[in-house]
Design an enzyme around this catalytic site. Structure first.
Site, PDB file in Angstrom:
ATOM      1  N   ASP A   1       0.903  -1.359  -0.025  1.00 14.69           N
ATOM      2  CA  ASP A   1       0.092  -0.079  -0.150  1.00 14.69           C
ATOM      3  C   ASP A   1       0.833   1.190  -0.008  1.00 14.69           C
ATOM      4  OD1 ASP A   1      -1.992   2.006   0.699  1.00 14.69           O
ATOM      5  OD2 ASP A   1      -3.280   0.463   1.387  1.00 14.69           O
TER       6      ASP A   1
ATOM      7  N   SER B   1      -7.070   4.052  -1.642  1.00 13.32           N
ATOM      8  CA  SER B   1      -6.775   2.400  -1.646  1.00 13.32           C
ATOM      9  C   SER B   1      -7.960   1.738  -1.903  1.00 13.32           C
ATOM     10  CB  SER B   1      -6.272   2.137  -0.079  1.00 13.32           C
ATOM     11  OG  SER B   1      -5.075   2.642   0.041  1.00 13.32           O
TER      12      SER B   1
ATOM     13  N   THR C   1      -8.192  -1.997   1.712  1.00 12.71           N
ATOM     14  CA  THR C   1      -7.669  -3.100   0.547  1.00 12.71           C
ATOM     15  C   THR C   1      -8.080  -4.407   0.926  1.00 12.71           C
ATOM     16  OG1 THR C   1      -5.407  -1.658   0.472  1.00 12.71           O
ATOM     17  CG2 THR C   1      -5.202  -4.031   0.030  1.00 12.71           C
TER      18      THR C   1
ATOM     19  N   GLU D   1      -1.201  -7.771   2.195  1.00 18.37           N
ATOM     20  CA  GLU D   1      -1.164  -6.337   2.418  1.00 18.37           C
ATOM     21  C   GLU D   1      -0.183  -5.794   3.160  1.00 18.37           C
ATOM     22  OE1 GLU D   1      -3.499  -2.208   2.501  1.00 18.37           O
ATOM     23  OE2 GLU D   1      -4.102  -3.890   3.835  1.00 18.37           O
TER      24      GLU D   1
ATOM     25  N   HIS E   1       2.261   9.041   4.608  1.00 20.87           N
ATOM     26  CA  HIS E   1       1.216   9.971   5.157  1.00 20.87           C
ATOM     27  C   HIS E   1       1.783  10.818   6.034  1.00 20.87           C
ATOM     28  CE1 HIS E   1      -2.387   9.112   2.800  1.00 20.87           C
ATOM     29  NE2 HIS E   1      -2.482   7.967   3.019  1.00 20.87           N
TER      30      HIS E   1
END
Length: 375
Positions: free
Chosen positions: A42, A83, A136, A249, A258
């Site tokens: 991700d 996402s 996700t 993931e 972020h």
């Protein structure tokens, strides 16, 4: 002209051709369905992958791929995706609007690769570092209009029939606004562990919910949960002769971007790369498997640039030639192309540059060659 000789020769060629055709048809019938491991880093763009080359202690597992492509990640509503739309494009083969989970651009539910393979007698699994109701993983089994509807997504999980699940998100199952305790219902079909990544029970579905919401990140001391959960899933699937689909993931690569936290980002990339190594080891022993590694989008506009320190003598910034550092443009997703790595049967299909939803169709083509039709 010896007509008799030519007649015998023609018959011999015809018989040989028939035998060859029969052998080829027989081989196709005996071909086993392809197992698929789909790994999503991700927020993992090219620079995130690059960081594994400069911040790790050994050669990255990324170097072991011979077939690499690039994916364009826009959604139907925004050039810069999230996402939910990104994972839905990967799981369904259709681009959709931001925040959509398992739905097309008109908010109509569409089948996912996981659901379609279940109908083909596949085992299925999900491993995530976030809540299993997060964008996700949810995009592989749920169909809701907005990614923040975690409690609705948890209800969707009740009917998902996923065989092996490891992640977080306990509170969306037993601390709900509607007062329901979904864990009681799930315990009818699942062996549930909320304490540790214990050995799964063969012949039964296994659900690991090991955090109220997301698990800790690497900086917070998560340890080796991702590679260990992936190995546990592979061990579980290996107990039967059924093919399987497993989505893994690496969730916090995105969170590092972020937060503009270079340490978190690089440690999460290295953890993801370590998990790739676990899967590559499995493929070497089980060649009838296809591994795809990609991302839903890039986060942070990360770059790997020069590293400077203040010179003690002059007080001026001085570049340190044998070091680099991570720089971020901002703390949001970007429109940057993301890498696609493939290994195993059908790996050559994934070279090139294409939209993210095309990955699904390439996967469908690889499955078709092993006798599985999903559309």
């Amino acid at each position: 002209m010896n007509c008799r000789y030519e007649s015998i020769n023609f018959r011999a060629v015809a018989v040989f051709s028939l035998l060859l055709l029969t052998a080829l048809c027989s081989a196709q019938k005996k071909q086993k369905p392809l197992s698929v491991i789909f790994m999503i880093g991700d927020g993992m763009g090219i620079s995130q992958v690059t960081s594994a080359f400069y911040f790790g202690d050994s050669e990255p597992n990324f170097t072991k791929f011979k077939f690499v492509g690039l994916s364009e990640t826009s959604s139907t509503s925004n050039l810069i995706t999230d996402s939910a739309a990104g994972a839905t494009a990967l799981s369904t083969g259709k681009k959709t609007y931001k925040r959509a989970i398992g739905m097309d651009k008109d908010s109509i539910a569409i089948p996912t690769i996981l659901e379609q393979l279940q109908k083909n007698n596949y085992q299925t699994g999900l491993v995530s570092l976030t809540s299993i109701t997060h964008a996700t993983p949810a995009s592989y089994y749920a169909h809701v209009k907005d990614r923040d509807l975690h409690e609705d997504i948890a209800l969707e999980f009740l009917k998902s029939n996923v065989d092996f699940v490891a992640g977080g998100g306990i509170k969306f199952f037993n601390k709900r606004k509607d007062g329901k305790n979904l864990l009681e219902k799930l315990s009818e079909n699942y062996r549930i562990d909320t304490v540790s990544l214990s050995k799964p029970v063969s012949g039964k579905k296994n659900l690991y919910l090991l955090a109220q919401d997301e698990l800790p990140n690497k900086v917070q001391g998560r340890g080796d949960f991702l590679p260990e959960a992936t190995q546990t899933a592979l061990n579980y699937f290996s107990k039967t002769k059924k093919p399987f689909f497993l989505m893994v993931e690496g969730s916090f690569i995105d969170w590092g971007g972020h937060a503009k936290d270079a340490e978190m980002m690089t440690k999460e990339v290295l953890d993801f790369d370590k998990t790739i190594g676990v899967v590559i080891d499995y493929i070497r022993k089980n060649p009838n498997t296809l591994l795809i590694v990609t991302a839903d989008h890039e986060t942070g506009g990360a770059s790997i640039g020069k590293y400077s320190e203040k010179d003690a003598a002059t007080g001026k910034e001085k570049e340190i030639g044998n070091k680099v550092q991570v720089n971020f443009i901002d703390n949001q997703h970007t429109a940057a192309l993301v890498p696609v790595f493939a290994m195993g049967k059908g790996q050559e299909l994934f070279s090139g540059i294409y939209p993210n939803n095309t990955i699904y169709h390439k996967l469908a083509e690889a499955l078709k060659e092993s006798g599985i039709k999903i559309k």
